[in-house]
Scaffold this motif. Sequence first.
Motif, PDB file in Angstrom:
ATOM      1  N   ILE A 264      -6.458   7.374  -7.977  1.00 13.05           N
ATOM      2  CA  ILE A 264      -7.054   6.101  -7.562  1.00 13.05           C
ATOM      3  C   ILE A 264      -7.333   5.264  -8.805  1.00 13.05           C
TER       4      ILE A 264
ATOM      5  N   ARG B  33     -13.491  -1.206  -8.432  1.00 11.43           N
ATOM      6  CA  ARG B  33     -14.279  -1.962  -7.446  1.00 11.43           C
ATOM      7  C   ARG B  33     -15.437  -1.145  -6.906  1.00 11.43           C
ATOM      8  N   ASP B  34     -15.215   0.175  -6.769  1.00  8.27           N
ATOM      9  CA  ASP B  34     -16.235   1.030  -6.160  1.00  8.27           C
ATOM     10  C   ASP B  34     -16.276   2.365  -6.896  1.00  8.27           C
TER      11      ASP B  34
ATOM     12  N   TRP C 115     -16.195   5.544  -4.714  1.00 11.74           N
ATOM     13  CA  TRP C 115     -15.152   5.551  -3.692  1.00 11.74           C
ATOM     14  C   TRP C 115     -15.043   6.891  -2.972  1.00 11.74           C
TER      15      TRP C 115
ATOM     16  N   VAL D 104      -1.771   1.368  -5.180  1.00 14.59           N
ATOM     17  CA  VAL D 104      -2.372   0.670  -4.041  1.00 14.59           C
ATOM     18  C   VAL D 104      -2.811   1.669  -2.968  1.00 14.59           C
ATOM     19  N   ILE D 105      -3.535   2.666  -3.392  1.00 18.23           N
ATOM     20  CA  ILE D 105      -4.172   3.613  -2.479  1.00 18.23           C
ATOM     21  C   ILE D 105      -5.638   3.231  -2.433  1.00 18.23           C
ATOM     22  N   THR D 106      -6.079   2.735  -1.297  1.00 14.88           N
ATOM     23  CA  THR D 106      -7.417   2.138  -1.232  1.00 14.88           C
ATOM     24  C   THR D 106      -8.321   2.745  -0.175  1.00 14.88           C
ATOM     25  N   GLU D 107      -7.765   3.422   0.820  1.00 14.80           N
ATOM     26  CA  GLU D 107      -8.547   3.915   1.942  1.00 14.80           C
ATOM     27  C   GLU D 107      -8.565   5.446   1.987  1.00 14.80           C
TER      28      GLU D 107
ATOM     29  N   PRO E 299       0.814  -1.221   0.000  1.00 11.24           N
ATOM     30  CA  PRO E 299       0.000   0.000   0.000  1.00 11.24           C
ATOM     31  C   PRO E 299       0.848   1.271   0.000  1.00 11.24           C
TER      32      PRO E 299
ATOM     33  N   GLN F 101      -5.778   6.817   4.118  1.00  7.98           N
ATOM     34  CA  GLN F 101      -4.502   6.788   3.409  1.00  7.98           C
ATOM     35  C   GLN F 101      -4.383   7.978   2.456  1.00  7.98           C
TER      36      GLN F 101
ATOM     37  N   ARG G  77      -7.459   0.880  -9.373  1.00  9.03           N
ATOM     38  CA  ARG G  77      -8.287  -0.318  -9.230  1.00  9.03           C
ATOM     39  C   ARG G  77      -9.417  -0.156  -8.221  1.00  9.03           C
ATOM     40  N   GLU G  78      -9.193   0.640  -7.200  1.00  9.90           N
ATOM     41  CA  GLU G  78     -10.243   0.810  -6.198  1.00  9.90           C
ATOM     42  C   GLU G  78     -11.482   1.473  -6.802  1.00  9.90           C
TER      43      GLU G  78
END
Length: 349
Positions: free
Chosen positions: A315, A321-322, A325, A294-297, A271, A300, A317-318
Amino acid sequence: MLSSVFKPYSLKKLFEPYTIRNLTLKNRIVMSPMCMYSCYNKDGRVTDWHLTHYTTRAVGQVGLILTEATAVSTEGRIKNEDLGIWDDAHISGLSQLTDWVHANDAKIGIQLAHAGRKSKLEEPIIAPSAIPFSENSRVPGEMSLEKIEDTINAFRQGARRARMAGFDVIEIHAAHGYLIHEFLSPLSNKRTDHFGGTKENRYRFLKKIIEGIREEWNGPLFVRVSANDYDENGNNCNDFVEYAKWMKDQGVDLIDCSSGEVVPSSYHVYPGYQIQYAEQIRKEAKIPTGAVGVITEGVQAAEIVHGERADLVFIGRELLRDPYWPLSAAKQLKVDIEGPRQYRRGWNP
């Protein structure tokens, strides 16, 4: 737990406006370029998929959306299904895309790209030197000086079309082992003319592309780089600090800091593993940077901008997924944001 790490004002910075050149973004969240390979007629034109995919992230409150790598020439595609900007016929579809994103209160940029020796097309491929990417890859043809000038002009014409299509930002793709990165890296550029050898010569191809684009484009200009070749004989972040200073002098507004992929290599992914490059280039070259990887939160992302490690957070891949986000991040950070009125009952129950 959050209150022990962040003070209240710091939680909001991710969602505060950010102005770069003549453009103000409503927040610091950027959708990173990600190839969709969805031009099913192999003509490079915008499809319903692109309209739905990118506009959904605008509804999801992303501040700036960057398109996938968009080929400035037919030979510059990674695959036949790549989005294109090599012909004026592409302008109408791209204009529809920018209109839809703007109608949903987001800004949109286009990433101008050429795949170089990493193209998977069946037709001949080109590179600064006749060196394949790997032992299993095809040998590219070494570009003549005439071909280099034609390709520089293709980027310039791509910028003209991007302006006509209503984009807010242009990003030059100079990373991930594609053509411009191939010129920058001593691992893939073995030329003995004024486009190879010294660092200044290896930079010349990108320099001329920036000059050409600036003749057509007055808006924000980003460059995505691979700030580490992960090879002792390649470029590292110290080299890209110098490159970034040169780019800044040419009128580049932001360096989007990724890494790797000019040669096969292994490296540890974790991450935020690339944030160090954005931080170093920002500090030493004194130019705005974007952090990616890999920044997902939300926590973060907030730490990156609050800690002034980078100016924008990309951002990838996140957001696959969302699509919403930014809402998830705002909820985690306890920041109220105003989404589309049609969704407010769900976003703010």
